[in-house]
Design a protein around this motif. Structure first.
Motif, short mmCIF file in Angstrom:
data_model
loop_
_atom_site.label_atom_id
_atom_site.label_comp_id
_atom_site.label_asym_id
_atom_site.label_seq_id
_atom_site.Cartn_x
_atom_site.Cartn_y
_atom_site.Cartn_z
N UNK A 29 0.83 -1.21 0.00
CA UNK A 29 0.00 0.00 0.00
C UNK A 29 0.86 1.27 0.00
N UNK A 30 1.90 1.28 0.82
CA UNK A 30 2.79 2.45 0.87
C UNK A 30 3.49 2.61 -0.48
N UNK A 31 3.94 1.52 -1.06
CA UNK A 31 4.61 1.59 -2.37
C UNK A 31 3.68 2.15 -3.43
N UNK A 32 2.43 1.70 -3.43
CA UNK A 32 1.46 2.19 -4.43
C UNK A 32 1.29 3.69 -4.30
N UNK A 33 1.13 4.18 -3.08
CA UNK A 33 0.97 5.63 -2.90
C UNK A 33 2.23 6.38 -3.33
N UNK A 34 3.39 5.83 -2.98
CA UNK A 34 4.65 6.50 -3.35
C UNK A 34 4.85 6.53 -4.86
N UNK A 35 4.63 5.41 -5.53
CA UNK A 35 4.84 5.37 -6.98
C UNK A 35 3.81 6.23 -7.71
N UNK A 36 2.61 6.32 -7.16
CA UNK A 36 1.62 7.23 -7.74
C UNK A 36 2.10 8.67 -7.63
N UNK A 37 2.61 9.03 -6.45
CA UNK A 37 3.11 10.39 -6.25
C UNK A 37 4.30 10.68 -7.16
N UNK A 38 5.23 9.74 -7.28
CA UNK A 38 6.39 9.96 -8.15
C UNK A 38 5.94 10.12 -9.59
N UNK A 39 5.02 9.29 -10.03
CA UNK A 39 4.51 9.39 -11.41
C UNK A 39 3.95 10.79 -11.67
N UNK A 40 3.09 11.24 -10.78
CA UNK A 40 2.43 12.54 -10.98
C UNK A 40 3.42 13.71 -10.85
N UNK A 41 4.27 13.66 -9.84
CA UNK A 41 5.19 14.78 -9.62
C UNK A 41 6.28 14.84 -10.69
N UNK A 42 6.77 13.70 -11.14
CA UNK A 42 7.76 13.71 -12.22
C UNK A 42 7.12 14.25 -13.51
N UNK A 43 5.84 13.92 -13.72
CA UNK A 43 5.15 14.46 -14.90
C UNK A 43 5.03 15.98 -14.81
N UNK A 44 4.76 16.48 -13.61
CA UNK A 44 4.70 17.94 -13.42
C UNK A 44 6.06 18.57 -13.74
#
Length: 145
Positions: A28-43
């Motif tokens: 669960x923590x990994x999913x939240x982290x990878x979601x955040x990295x995906x979105x923030x790197x896209x920004x």
């Protein structure tokens, strides 16, 4: 000095990611982290101004990448057979070391070729998305078993 702040935040968040993994589960923590990295790197790939969007995005990346590292080590303890946890942790740590070495080389090459870092951060977003999907699939199934 800014790089040091990024690293300190990432290191502190490794502890937070490990603690959260103990409470919420490392997948669960990994999913939240990878979601955040995906979105923030896209920004960041769109090269926003440093104040405030770029700064917040980079700090968010440091936090998410650090927390995902803590979750990864918690996941190793969960998935690896007890007699191999030390060896697997060593391999994962070595891979993490390469993760601190190879991406800057890629970013430097992208900058030399393109004159900016946008494509490099887009590649980071794509890699984080692929990792997110892998975590939602095979890793989640393996953690249940």
């Amino acid at each position: 000095m800014r790089t040091a702040g990024f690293v300190v935040l990432a290191v502190v968040m490794r502890l937070v990611g490990g603690a959260l993994s103990d409470r919420l589960g490392p997948v669960n923590v990994s999913v939240w982290c990878f979601t955040a990295v995906t979105l923030l790197a896209a920004v960041v790939a769109f090269q926003p101004g440093l104040v405030p969007v770029g700064t917040l995005a980079f700090l968010g990346l440091a936090a998410a990448l650090g927390a995902s590292s803590g979750a990864t080590f918690a996941l190793v303890a969960k998935l690896a057979p007890a007699h191999t946890v030390g060896a697997v942790t060593g391999v994962v740590g070595a891979a993490g070391g390469l993760g601190g070495f190879v991406p800057p080389l890629i970013m430097g090459a992208v900058y030399q070729f393109n004159g900016d870092y946008g494509v490099g951060f887009a590649l980071l977003a794509a890699t984080a998305l692929a990792t997110l999907l892998f975590t939602l699939g095979p890793v989640r199934r393996g953690a249940r078993g």
